[in-house]
Design a protein around this motif. Sequence first.
Motif, PDB file in Angstrom:
ATOM      1  N   GLU A  28      12.774  54.327  18.638  1.00  0.00           N
ATOM      2  CA  GLU A  28      12.851  52.858  18.537  1.00  0.00           C
ATOM      3  C   GLU A  28      13.976  52.497  17.587  1.00  0.00           C
ATOM      4  O   GLU A  28      13.987  52.962  16.443  1.00  0.00           O
ATOM      5  CB  GLU A  28      11.520  52.305  18.030  1.00  0.00           C
ATOM      6  CG  GLU A  28      11.510  50.847  17.662  1.00  0.00           C
ATOM      7  CD  GLU A  28      11.890  49.910  18.798  1.00  0.00           C
ATOM      8  OE1 GLU A  28      12.920  49.213  18.654  1.00  0.00           O
ATOM      9  OE2 GLU A  28      11.166  49.861  19.805  1.00  0.00           O
ATOM     10  N   ASP A  39      11.435  53.017  23.185  1.00  0.00           N
ATOM     11  CA  ASP A  39      12.006  51.746  23.606  1.00  0.00           C
ATOM     12  C   ASP A  39      12.927  52.044  24.786  1.00  0.00           C
ATOM     13  O   ASP A  39      13.472  53.148  24.899  1.00  0.00           O
ATOM     14  CB  ASP A  39      12.789  51.134  22.435  1.00  0.00           C
ATOM     15  CG  ASP A  39      13.219  49.703  22.686  1.00  0.00           C
ATOM     16  OD1 ASP A  39      12.730  49.070  23.642  1.00  0.00           O
ATOM     17  OD2 ASP A  39      14.055  49.207  21.911  1.00  0.00           O
ATOM     18  N   ILE A  40      13.109  51.091  25.669  1.00  0.00           N
ATOM     19  CA  ILE A  40      14.045  51.287  26.777  1.00  0.00           C
ATOM     20  C   ILE A  40      15.474  50.988  26.333  1.00  0.00           C
ATOM     21  O   ILE A  40      16.379  51.783  26.552  1.00  0.00           O
ATOM     22  CB  ILE A  40      13.661  50.423  28.000  1.00  0.00           C
ATOM     23  CG1 ILE A  40      12.337  50.910  28.595  1.00  0.00           C
ATOM     24  CG2 ILE A  40      14.774  50.465  29.048  1.00  0.00           C
ATOM     25  CD1 ILE A  40      11.859  50.116  29.793  1.00  0.00           C
ATOM     26  N   LYS A  41      15.673  49.857  25.688  1.00  0.00           N
ATOM     27  CA  LYS A  41      17.028  49.428  25.335  1.00  0.00           C
ATOM     28  C   LYS A  41      17.367  49.900  23.921  1.00  0.00           C
ATOM     29  O   LYS A  41      16.856  49.361  22.935  1.00  0.00           O
ATOM     30  CB  LYS A  41      17.137  47.901  25.432  1.00  0.00           C
ATOM     31  CG  LYS A  41      18.547  47.393  25.345  1.00  0.00           C
ATOM     32  CD  LYS A  41      18.615  45.924  25.682  1.00  0.00           C
ATOM     33  CE  LYS A  41      20.060  45.464  25.659  1.00  0.00           C
ATOM     34  NZ  LYS A  41      20.195  44.128  26.198  1.00  0.00           N
ATOM     35  N   ASP A  62      19.620  55.383  26.141  1.00  0.00           N
ATOM     36  CA  ASP A  62      18.495  54.455  26.319  1.00  0.00           C
ATOM     37  C   ASP A  62      17.229  55.205  26.707  1.00  0.00           C
ATOM     38  O   ASP A  62      17.245  56.424  26.961  1.00  0.00           O
ATOM     39  CB  ASP A  62      18.841  53.342  27.303  1.00  0.00           C
ATOM     40  CG  ASP A  62      18.935  53.787  28.752  1.00  0.00           C
ATOM     41  OD1 ASP A  62      18.542  54.927  29.086  1.00  0.00           O
ATOM     42  OD2 ASP A  62      19.403  52.991  29.583  1.00  0.00           O
ATOM     43  N   THR A 118       9.393  47.774  25.997  1.00  0.00           N
ATOM     44  CA  THR A 118      10.527  46.868  26.143  1.00  0.00           C
ATOM     45  C   THR A 118      10.100  45.424  25.961  1.00  0.00           C
ATOM     46  O   THR A 118       8.960  45.070  26.224  1.00  0.00           O
ATOM     47  CB  THR A 118      11.217  47.019  27.514  1.00  0.00           C
ATOM     48  OG1 THR A 118      12.428  46.253  27.518  1.00  0.00           O
ATOM     49  CG2 THR A 118      10.332  46.563  28.651  1.00  0.00           C
ATOM     50  N   GLN A 167      14.768  45.179  31.811  1.00  0.00           N
ATOM     51  CA  GLN A 167      14.631  46.581  31.422  1.00  0.00           C
ATOM     52  C   GLN A 167      13.357  47.179  32.013  1.00  0.00           C
ATOM     53  O   GLN A 167      13.332  48.338  32.418  1.00  0.00           O
ATOM     54  CB  GLN A 167      14.628  46.730  29.899  1.00  0.00           C
ATOM     55  CG  GLN A 167      15.914  46.303  29.238  1.00  0.00           C
ATOM     56  CD  GLN A 167      17.116  47.100  29.740  1.00  0.00           C
ATOM     57  OE1 GLN A 167      17.080  48.317  29.822  1.00  0.00           O
ATOM     58  NE2 GLN A 167      18.178  46.400  30.080  1.00  0.00           N
ATOM     59  N   ARG A 168      12.299  46.378  32.056  1.00  0.00           N
ATOM     60  CA  ARG A 168      11.047  46.846  32.665  1.00  0.00           C
ATOM     61  C   ARG A 168      11.282  47.182  34.133  1.00  0.00           C
ATOM     62  O   ARG A 168      10.759  48.171  34.643  1.00  0.00           O
ATOM     63  CB  ARG A 168       9.958  45.795  32.503  1.00  0.00           C
ATOM     64  CG  ARG A 168       8.605  46.239  33.019  1.00  0.00           C
ATOM     65  CD  ARG A 168       7.543  45.168  32.768  1.00  0.00           C
ATOM     66  NE  ARG A 168       6.314  45.486  33.434  1.00  0.00           N
ATOM     67  CZ  ARG A 168       5.327  46.183  32.902  1.00  0.00           C
ATOM     68  NH1 ARG A 168       5.433  46.644  31.685  1.00  0.00           N
ATOM     69  NH2 ARG A 168       4.229  46.430  33.581  1.00  0.00           N
TER      70      ARG A 168
END
Length: 136
Positions: free
Chosen positions: A8, A54-56, A61, A82, A87-88
């Motif tokens: 994260e 986290d995705i972003k 990533d 996210t 992003q989801r």
Amino acid sequence: MARILVAEDDPSVRAFVVSALTMKGHEVVAEEDGGLAAETMEAEGGRFDLLLSDIKMPVMDGIALALQVGSAFPDVTIVLMTGFADQRERAHGLEALVYDVIVKPFTLAELLAKVEDALEGRPVEVLSLARQAREE
């Protein structure tokens, strides 16, 4: 309890997640980006029960991290986080690899419930065999 790797980039979210998981008795290792998390996962030989990412993020990533970890360490359960709807959407198609996506902002209860669900989402026999293989 479980061994969890958290990736994260937001320091306040990272601190919240680490604190919450530690409070529940989990062993937590946290990294500030996907690149560092990938290095930690590799250095530890995949000896984690869960990757919570986290995705972003900068460097790598969460999608790229999930693909790398899922390929190298298929026994590790992956949950992505996210706050961005787009992003989801990027996580769709990864159902075989990613257990679930938790949407930010989330509450302490939501986070702990999702982690518990993810850790219990695999049969106990698979968890035991995965842990034995990693310890050898």
